[in-house]
Design an enzyme around this catalytic site. Sequence first.
Site, PDB file in Angstrom:
ATOM      1  N   GLY A   1      -1.835   6.274  11.895  1.00 55.22           N
ATOM      2  CA  GLY A   1      -0.303   4.613  11.813  1.00 55.22           C
ATOM      3  C   GLY A   1       0.154   4.763  10.615  1.00 55.22           C
ATOM      4  O   GLY A   1       0.762   4.476  10.220  1.00 55.22           O
TER       5      GLY A   1
ATOM      6  N   GLY B   1       2.914   2.030   9.848  1.00 58.54           N
ATOM      7  CA  GLY B   1       2.813   1.438   9.277  1.00 58.54           C
ATOM      8  C   GLY B   1       3.391   0.982   8.108  1.00 58.54           C
ATOM      9  O   GLY B   1       3.022   2.194   7.171  1.00 58.54           O
ATOM     10  N   LYS B   2       3.138  -0.256   7.397  1.00 56.44           N
ATOM     11  CA  LYS B   2       3.340  -0.319   5.953  1.00 56.44           C
ATOM     12  C   LYS B   2       2.574   0.239   5.240  1.00 56.44           C
ATOM     13  O   LYS B   2       2.734   0.714   4.170  1.00 56.44           O
ATOM     14  CB  LYS B   2       3.361  -2.008   6.349  1.00 56.44           C
ATOM     15  CG  LYS B   2       4.503  -2.383   6.487  1.00 56.44           C
ATOM     16  CD  LYS B   2       4.169  -3.997   6.906  1.00 56.44           C
ATOM     17  CE  LYS B   2       5.201  -4.683   6.914  1.00 56.44           C
ATOM     18  NZ  LYS B   2       5.465  -6.348   6.904  1.00 56.44           N
TER      19      LYS B   2
ATOM     20  N   GLY C   1      -9.836   2.146   5.898  1.00 58.17           N
ATOM     21  CA  GLY C   1      -8.885   1.140   5.853  1.00 58.17           C
ATOM     22  C   GLY C   1      -8.739   0.294   6.351  1.00 58.17           C
ATOM     23  O   GLY C   1      -8.548  -1.168   6.397  1.00 58.17           O
TER      24      GLY C   1
ATOM     25  N   THR D   1      -9.413  -3.108   8.613  1.00 59.34           N
ATOM     26  CA  THR D   1     -11.815  -3.637   8.993  1.00 59.34           C
ATOM     27  C   THR D   1     -11.588  -3.887  10.689  1.00 59.34           C
ATOM     28  O   THR D   1     -10.388  -4.262  11.274  1.00 59.34           O
ATOM     29  CB  THR D   1     -11.482  -4.605   7.916  1.00 59.34           C
ATOM     30  OG1 THR D   1      -9.965  -5.467   8.336  1.00 59.34           O
ATOM     31  CG2 THR D   1     -10.784  -4.023   6.850  1.00 59.34           C
TER      32      THR D   1
ATOM     33  N   ASN E   1     -11.097  -2.118   1.449  1.00 58.65           N
ATOM     34  CA  ASN E   1      -9.919  -2.900  -0.282  1.00 58.65           C
ATOM     35  C   ASN E   1     -10.323  -1.394  -0.635  1.00 58.65           C
ATOM     36  O   ASN E   1     -10.861  -1.449  -1.578  1.00 58.65           O
ATOM     37  CB  ASN E   1      -9.837  -4.510  -0.119  1.00 58.65           C
ATOM     38  CG  ASN E   1      -9.110  -4.837  -1.173  1.00 58.65           C
ATOM     39  OD1 ASN E   1      -8.253  -3.590  -2.029  1.00 58.65           O
ATOM     40  ND2 ASN E   1      -8.745  -6.341  -0.385  1.00 58.65           N
ATOM     41  N   PHE E   2      -8.745  -0.977  -1.117  1.00 59.32           N
ATOM     42  CA  PHE E   2      -9.214   0.244  -1.758  1.00 59.32           C
ATOM     43  C   PHE E   2      -8.549   0.308  -3.047  1.00 59.32           C
ATOM     44  O   PHE E   2      -8.623   0.605  -3.508  1.00 59.32           O
ATOM     45  CB  PHE E   2      -7.884   0.920  -0.689  1.00 59.32           C
ATOM     46  CG  PHE E   2      -7.961   1.802  -0.465  1.00 59.32           C
ATOM     47  CD1 PHE E   2      -9.100   2.718  -0.185  1.00 59.32           C
ATOM     48  CD2 PHE E   2      -8.064   1.575   0.967  1.00 59.32           C
ATOM     49  CE1 PHE E   2      -9.878   3.761   0.589  1.00 59.32           C
ATOM     50  CE2 PHE E   2      -8.744   2.578   2.247  1.00 59.32           C
ATOM     51  CZ  PHE E   2      -9.682   3.219   2.207  1.00 59.32           C
TER      52      PHE E   2
ATOM     53  N   HIS F   1      -3.646 -13.789   3.535  1.00 63.46           N
ATOM     54  CA  HIS F   1      -3.210 -12.822   3.922  1.00 63.46           C
ATOM     55  C   HIS F   1      -2.355 -12.817   4.574  1.00 63.46           C
ATOM     56  O   HIS F   1      -2.020 -14.143   5.110  1.00 63.46           O
ATOM     57  CB  HIS F   1      -4.181 -11.726   4.840  1.00 63.46           C
ATOM     58  CG  HIS F   1      -5.263 -10.312   4.185  1.00 63.46           C
ATOM     59  ND1 HIS F   1      -5.837 -11.528   3.210  1.00 63.46           N
ATOM     60  CD2 HIS F   1      -4.697  -9.578   4.063  1.00 63.46           C
ATOM     61  CE1 HIS F   1      -7.099 -10.588   2.708  1.00 63.46           C
ATOM     62  NE2 HIS F   1      -6.350  -8.697   2.973  1.00 63.46           N
ATOM     63  N   HIS F   2      -0.775 -11.618   5.191  1.00 63.44           N
ATOM     64  CA  HIS F   2       0.104 -12.393   6.253  1.00 63.44           C
ATOM     65  C   HIS F   2      -0.292 -12.411   7.133  1.00 63.44           C
ATOM     66  O   HIS F   2      -1.601 -12.098   7.695  1.00 63.44           O
ATOM     67  CB  HIS F   2       0.800 -10.725   5.448  1.00 63.44           C
ATOM     68  CG  HIS F   2       0.087  -9.210   5.980  1.00 63.44           C
ATOM     69  ND1 HIS F   2      -0.187  -8.922   7.154  1.00 63.44           N
ATOM     70  CD2 HIS F   2      -0.640  -8.451   4.802  1.00 63.44           C
ATOM     71  CE1 HIS F   2      -1.416  -7.955   7.582  1.00 63.44           C
ATOM     72  NE2 HIS F   2      -1.286  -7.689   6.431  1.00 63.44           N
TER      73      HIS F   2
ATOM     74  N   LYS G   1      -2.316  -9.474  10.214  1.00 62.19           N
ATOM     75  CA  LYS G   1      -3.473  -9.373   9.754  1.00 62.19           C
ATOM     76  C   LYS G   1      -3.797  -9.724  11.080  1.00 62.19           C
ATOM     77  O   LYS G   1      -3.807 -10.613  11.342  1.00 62.19           O
ATOM     78  CB  LYS G   1      -4.337  -9.828   8.846  1.00 62.19           C
ATOM     79  CG  LYS G   1      -5.110  -8.751   8.381  1.00 62.19           C
ATOM     80  CD  LYS G   1      -6.073  -9.855   6.903  1.00 62.19           C
ATOM     81  CE  LYS G   1      -7.113  -9.009   7.117  1.00 62.19           C
ATOM     82  NZ  LYS G   1      -7.536  -7.633   6.655  1.00 62.19           N
TER      83      LYS G   1
END
Length: 276
Positions: free
Chosen positions: A14, A17-18, A109, A111, A137-138, A165-166, A169
């Site tokens: 990934g 990705g952001k 990370g 979920t 969640n890190f 969340h944005h 998600k």
Amino acid sequence: MQQRQSPIPVIVNGAAGKMGREVVKAVSQAEDMTLFGAIDKNPQYMGQDVGEVASCGALEVPILDDLQGTMVMAVQEKQPGVMVDFTHPDSIYDNIRTAIAYGIRPVVGTTGLTAKQLDELADFAEKASMGALIVPNFSIGMVLLQQAAIRASQYFENVEIIELHHNQKADAPSGTAIKTAQMLAELGKTYNPPQVEESENMAGARGAKAPENIPIHSIRLPGLLAHQEVIFGGPGQTYTLRHDTIDRASFMPGVLLAVRKVLELKTLVYGLEKIL
């Protein structure tokens, strides 16, 4: 465990990705790690230098779309190391199994895994004597919020969770909110004793019910990143714990810690608090 002499090889799944871009930056800047591979399914970035995509300078690591092929190459070059995965709930189960099968330790990370899938993966990792870390969640701040919530639960009978969340998600509720509710439920008490016979005029108005009668409410809006509130209520007072993520860079200390710690594990561990 003896001090590792060579850098830890890391495959980022990934990578375009952001979150993946932040991981690429963090790994490339960590003295004890080396970026072995960058995987992404977005055809827009195929073959591009992942460092340039992540805006941290050329790293001479092209973005590929073949996770398994990259893992085979890592094994052949005797650099199994770690896979960091921030992809999609639909693919994460297979990604973890594949990594473990190749002797590559997953740090995840993403979920959205079910309890059954988590149990199956834990069994698979234990049989392979392979460490794996799944972390909803890190953020170190979120771990502290969860610990504060556990302490507060000793004094309050009523609690609800709101996670925001944005709107890109894919899963709801968030893994972090589910994990927070599970931690509170493990204390052996049932929350929110009924005061009236409730009815919902619209389905879902009172949120989803986590274990031990803890409601979770999910909000998805552009402009948000990752936020969570745990609200306790008692006679004449409320007590609100809130954590706000305003930059994805806040997750990177936790990601790097997980990459280092997963090498010491022999089975699957769920939650950043287990390795702090």
